[in-house]
Write a protein that holds these residues in place. Structure first.
Motif, PDB file in Angstrom:
ATOM      1  N   PHE A  46       0.906  -0.999   0.388  1.00  0.00           N
ATOM      2  CA  PHE A  46       0.153   0.311  -0.117  1.00  0.00           C
ATOM      3  C   PHE A  46       0.785   1.398  -0.127  1.00  0.00           C
ATOM      4  CE2 PHE A  46       0.715  -1.407   4.776  1.00  0.00           C
ATOM      5  CZ  PHE A  46       1.096   0.366   4.917  1.00  0.00           C
ATOM      6  N   VAL A  47       0.083   2.319  -0.196  1.00  0.00           N
ATOM      7  CA  VAL A  47       0.858   3.682  -0.267  1.00  0.00           C
ATOM      8  C   VAL A  47      -0.132   4.305   1.041  1.00  0.00           C
ATOM      9  CG1 VAL A  47       1.135   5.749  -1.179  1.00  0.00           C
ATOM     10  CG2 VAL A  47       0.776   4.239  -2.480  1.00  0.00           C
ATOM     11  N   ALA A  48       1.311   4.604   1.974  1.00  0.00           N
ATOM     12  CA  ALA A  48       0.587   5.113   3.308  1.00  0.00           C
ATOM     13  C   ALA A  48       1.193   6.804   3.932  1.00  0.00           C
ATOM     14  CB  ALA A  48       2.335   4.420   4.548  1.00  0.00           C
ATOM     15  N   ASP A  49      -0.343   7.125   3.171  1.00  0.00           N
ATOM     16  CA  ASP A  49      -0.264   8.343   2.425  1.00  0.00           C
ATOM     17  C   ASP A  49      -1.055   9.077   4.215  1.00  0.00           C
ATOM     18  OD1 ASP A  49      -3.055   7.660   2.334  1.00  0.00           O
ATOM     19  OD2 ASP A  49      -4.014   8.401   1.405  1.00  0.00           O
ATOM     20  N   ILE A  67       1.320  10.369  -4.384  1.00  0.00           N
ATOM     21  CA  ILE A  67      -0.142   9.275  -4.220  1.00  0.00           C
ATOM     22  C   ILE A  67       0.101   8.174  -5.913  1.00  0.00           C
ATOM     23  CG2 ILE A  67      -1.588   7.920  -3.854  1.00  0.00           C
ATOM     24  CD1 ILE A  67      -2.631   9.916  -1.848  1.00  0.00           C
ATOM     25  N   LYS A  68      -0.197   9.003  -6.642  1.00  0.00           N
ATOM     26  CA  LYS A  68      -0.527   9.257  -8.482  1.00  0.00           C
ATOM     27  C   LYS A  68       1.471   8.757  -8.689  1.00  0.00           C
ATOM     28  CE  LYS A  68      -0.977  10.719 -13.112  1.00  0.00           C
ATOM     29  NZ  LYS A  68      -1.734  11.687 -13.555  1.00  0.00           N
ATOM     30  N   ASP A  69       1.975   9.223  -8.444  1.00  0.00           N
ATOM     31  CA  ASP A  69       3.863   8.833  -8.679  1.00  0.00           C
ATOM     32  C   ASP A  69       4.073   7.116  -7.969  1.00  0.00           C
ATOM     33  OD1 ASP A  69       4.096  10.629 -10.669  1.00  0.00           O
ATOM     34  OD2 ASP A  69       4.513  11.695  -8.869  1.00  0.00           O
ATOM     35  N   SER A  90      -4.915   5.452   3.309  1.00  0.00           N
ATOM     36  CA  SER A  90      -6.477   6.453   3.396  1.00  0.00           C
ATOM     37  C   SER A  90      -8.026   6.159   2.861  1.00  0.00           C
ATOM     38  CB  SER A  90      -6.111   7.911   3.252  1.00  0.00           C
ATOM     39  OG  SER A  90      -6.281   8.680   1.742  1.00  0.00           O
ATOM     40  N   ARG A  91      -7.822   4.577   2.012  1.00  0.00           N
ATOM     41  CA  ARG A  91      -9.313   4.889   0.819  1.00  0.00           C
ATOM     42  C   ARG A  91      -9.416   3.214   2.233  1.00  0.00           C
ATOM     43  NH1 ARG A  91      -7.752   6.293  -4.978  1.00  0.00           N
ATOM     44  NH2 ARG A  91      -6.840   8.400  -3.703  1.00  0.00           N
ATOM     45  N   VAL A  92      -9.334   3.186   2.952  1.00  0.00           N
ATOM     46  CA  VAL A  92      -8.953   1.705   3.440  1.00  0.00           C
ATOM     47  C   VAL A  92      -9.361   2.360   4.912  1.00  0.00           C
ATOM     48  CG1 VAL A  92      -8.854  -0.078   4.203  1.00  0.00           C
ATOM     49  CG2 VAL A  92      -7.785   0.258   2.576  1.00  0.00           C
ATOM     50  N   PRO A  93     -10.622   2.846   5.471  1.00  0.00           N
ATOM     51  CA  PRO A  93     -10.568   4.191   6.671  1.00  0.00           C
ATOM     52  C   PRO A  93     -10.485   2.994   8.002  1.00  0.00           C
ATOM     53  CG  PRO A  93     -13.583   3.520   6.165  1.00  0.00           C
ATOM     54  CD  PRO A  93     -12.055   3.136   4.828  1.00  0.00           C
ATOM     55  N   GLN A  94     -10.291   1.321   8.073  1.00  0.00           N
ATOM     56  CA  GLN A  94     -10.268   0.092   9.453  1.00  0.00           C
ATOM     57  C   GLN A  94      -8.454   0.943   9.818  1.00  0.00           C
ATOM     58  OE1 GLN A  94     -11.754  -0.466   5.948  1.00  0.00           O
ATOM     59  NE2 GLN A  94     -13.001  -2.136   6.696  1.00  0.00           N
ATOM     60  N   LEU A 140       0.235   3.578  14.048  1.00  0.00           N
ATOM     61  CA  LEU A 140      -0.072   3.772  12.628  1.00  0.00           C
ATOM     62  C   LEU A 140       0.708   2.696  11.999  1.00  0.00           C
ATOM     63  CD1 LEU A 140      -1.994   4.359  11.371  1.00  0.00           C
ATOM     64  CD2 LEU A 140      -0.975   6.665  10.592  1.00  0.00           C
ATOM     65  N   GLN A 141       1.735   2.645  12.112  1.00  0.00           N
ATOM     66  CA  GLN A 141       2.246   1.526  11.277  1.00  0.00           C
ATOM     67  C   GLN A 141       2.110   0.130  11.706  1.00  0.00           C
ATOM     68  OE1 GLN A 141       7.102   2.086  11.865  1.00  0.00           O
ATOM     69  NE2 GLN A 141       6.156   3.286   9.825  1.00  0.00           N
ATOM     70  N   SER A 142       2.222  -0.164  13.250  1.00  0.00           N
ATOM     71  CA  SER A 142       1.543  -1.423  13.897  1.00  0.00           C
ATOM     72  C   SER A 142       0.155  -1.410  13.418  1.00  0.00           C
ATOM     73  CB  SER A 142       1.262  -1.303  15.355  1.00  0.00           C
ATOM     74  OG  SER A 142       2.985  -1.341  15.463  1.00  0.00           O
ATOM     75  N   ALA A 143      -0.296  -0.538  13.123  1.00  0.00           N
ATOM     76  CA  ALA A 143      -2.187  -1.220  12.696  1.00  0.00           C
ATOM     77  C   ALA A 143      -2.109  -1.649  11.407  1.00  0.00           C
ATOM     78  CB  ALA A 143      -2.604   0.432  13.686  1.00  0.00           C
ATOM     79  N   ASP A 144      -1.065  -0.347  10.729  1.00  0.00           N
ATOM     80  CA  ASP A 144      -1.617  -0.979   9.028  1.00  0.00           C
ATOM     81  C   ASP A 144      -0.957  -2.627   9.173  1.00  0.00           C
ATOM     82  OD1 ASP A 144      -1.235   1.312   8.258  1.00  0.00           O
ATOM     83  OD2 ASP A 144       0.409   1.550   8.917  1.00  0.00           O
ATOM     84  N   ILE A 145       0.059  -3.244  10.011  1.00  0.00           N
ATOM     85  CA  ILE A 145      -0.062  -4.526   9.696  1.00  0.00           C
ATOM     86  C   ILE A 145      -0.491  -5.111   9.961  1.00  0.00           C
ATOM     87  CG2 ILE A 145       1.991  -6.105  10.400  1.00  0.00           C
ATOM     88  CD1 ILE A 145       3.911  -3.414  10.508  1.00  0.00           C
ATOM     89  N   LEU A 146      -1.313  -4.645  11.959  1.00  0.00           N
ATOM     90  CA  LEU A 146      -2.017  -6.052  12.407  1.00  0.00           C
ATOM     91  C   LEU A 146      -3.163  -6.103  11.806  1.00  0.00           C
ATOM     92  CD1 LEU A 146      -0.354  -4.777  16.158  1.00  0.00           C
ATOM     93  CD2 LEU A 146      -0.075  -7.007  15.204  1.00  0.00           C
TER      94      LEU A 146
END
Length: 342
Positions: A46-49, A67-69, A90-94, A140-146
């Motif tokens: 994913f792109v971590a915006d 993001i586009k690049d 950011s398009r995945v609100p969870q 937030l990184q941890s949330a991204d992963i878990l």
């Protein structure tokens, strides 16, 4: 492994902040390995915006284009949407939902002791990073992963500490909360590190290749620009004159030869350098040949996707939907265990 169903494969998750067009350091440090992993694992990339805002909140004007690049470079590098799920954070609100849930249980001291917390504040003194968001970015990184309950997180050796924090957070969560339907299985499994090879890739000034140093070679740089940049790259400081012999082991140019040149070219460069039978300009020219050959197919794929923006948007929309569906499974378990859902 290509015919193995995603249900049987181990899951992998990784992301990248949108900082604009990617460079060779990004490619060899992450993307090159991601392309390989997509054939062996069920991959989410994913792109971590949201992470971009932890340091650039005061001026987000470039984030959308960045993001586009990054998406274009993901696809150009060889990530296949048929094999890997590509999406925008950011398009995945969870992601933010789980981050908030985890922030309720994470001790403040855990975040304050993250090595990069004080290091980045020192490096980026021109920015006010005394914010809750910057302190909490490792969580937030941890949330991204878990959120995706992955088996592995592919990282280089210098990023293992970030995954260890994630494991600690998961462990603490599982101590407080258990699944209502399957109490013997942790809701947030502790992911393991998947150490990925990351070759030494110096920038044009000999330091680590980084946009913050302005010493990069971009994946999108045209051939004349690549050759011009490499022509000015620093070499063995002891080799001042053409007649001085050099030491390839202390030369940043030779570090790049090890990554982008054939064994034959490396041998030729080593021989020419240690005997002073070639000059540094000739050596850099051989390196440029290898770099140009490496990025040519990447640039060709990028041009194709740039010419088909609707296709790219469709790929990301589908990836966002697939990621959100998987994330919803985890959040349902998390919220039920925390007493927020029946």
């Amino acid at each position: 492994m290509s015919n193995t169903s995603s249900e049987q494969r181990k899951r992998v998750l990784s992301g990248m902040r949108p900082t604009g067009k990617l460079h060779l350091g990004n490619y060899m440090g992450a993307l090159y390995n991601w392309v390989r992993l997509q054939h062996e694992y069920e991959c989410y990339f994913f792109v971590a915006d949201w992470h971009a805002l932890t340091t650039d909140y005061a001026d987000p004007s470039r984030i959308k284009d960045s993001i586009k690049d990054v998406v274009l470079d993901f696809l150009a590098a060889g990530l296949d949407p048929e094999k890997a799920t590509l999406f925008v954070q950011s398009r995945v609100p969870q992601h933010t939902e789980l981050h908030l849930a985890l922030s309720m249980i994470t001790p403040l001291g855990w975040l304050e002791r993250v090595p990069t917390y004080k290091d980045q504040q020192e490096q980026l003194k021109e920015k006010d990073l005394a914010t809750y968001g910057f302190l909490g970015y490792p969580l937030l990184q941890s949330a991204d992963i878990l959120l995706y309950q992955p088996h592995f997180v592919p990282v280089g050796a210098d990023q293992v500490a970030h995954v260890e924090l994630t494991r600690e957070v998961a462990r603490r969560f599982n101590q407080f909360y258990t699944s209502k339907t399957n109490p013997d299985v942790p809701i947030l499994p502790e992911p393991k590190v998947l150490l990925t090879p990351s070759p030494k890739l110096p920038g044009l000034d000999g330091r680590k290749m980084s946009k913050s140093y302005g010493n990069t070679i971009g994946l999108s740089d045209p051939e004349p620009e690549i050759r011009k940049k490499l022509k000015g790259m620093v070499t063995d400081p002891a080799r001042i004159r053409r007649t001085d012999v050099g030491n390839p082991e202390v030369c940043p140019v030779f570090d790049l030869h090890k990554v982008f040149s054939s064994a034959e070219t490396q041998a030729k460069a080593r021989e020419g350098c240690t005997t002073a039978s070639i000059g540094c300009i000739e050596c850099k020219g051989w390196l440029a040949d290898g770099v140009v050959a490496e990025v040519a197919p990447i640039q060709e794929r990028r041009a194709y996707y740039e010419a088909n923006p609707a296709l790219v948007e469709g790929i990301i929309s589908a990836g966002n939907a697939k990621a959100a569906a998987r994330a919803a499974i985890t959040m349902r378990e998390v919220k039920t265990a925390m007493g927020l859902e029946e």
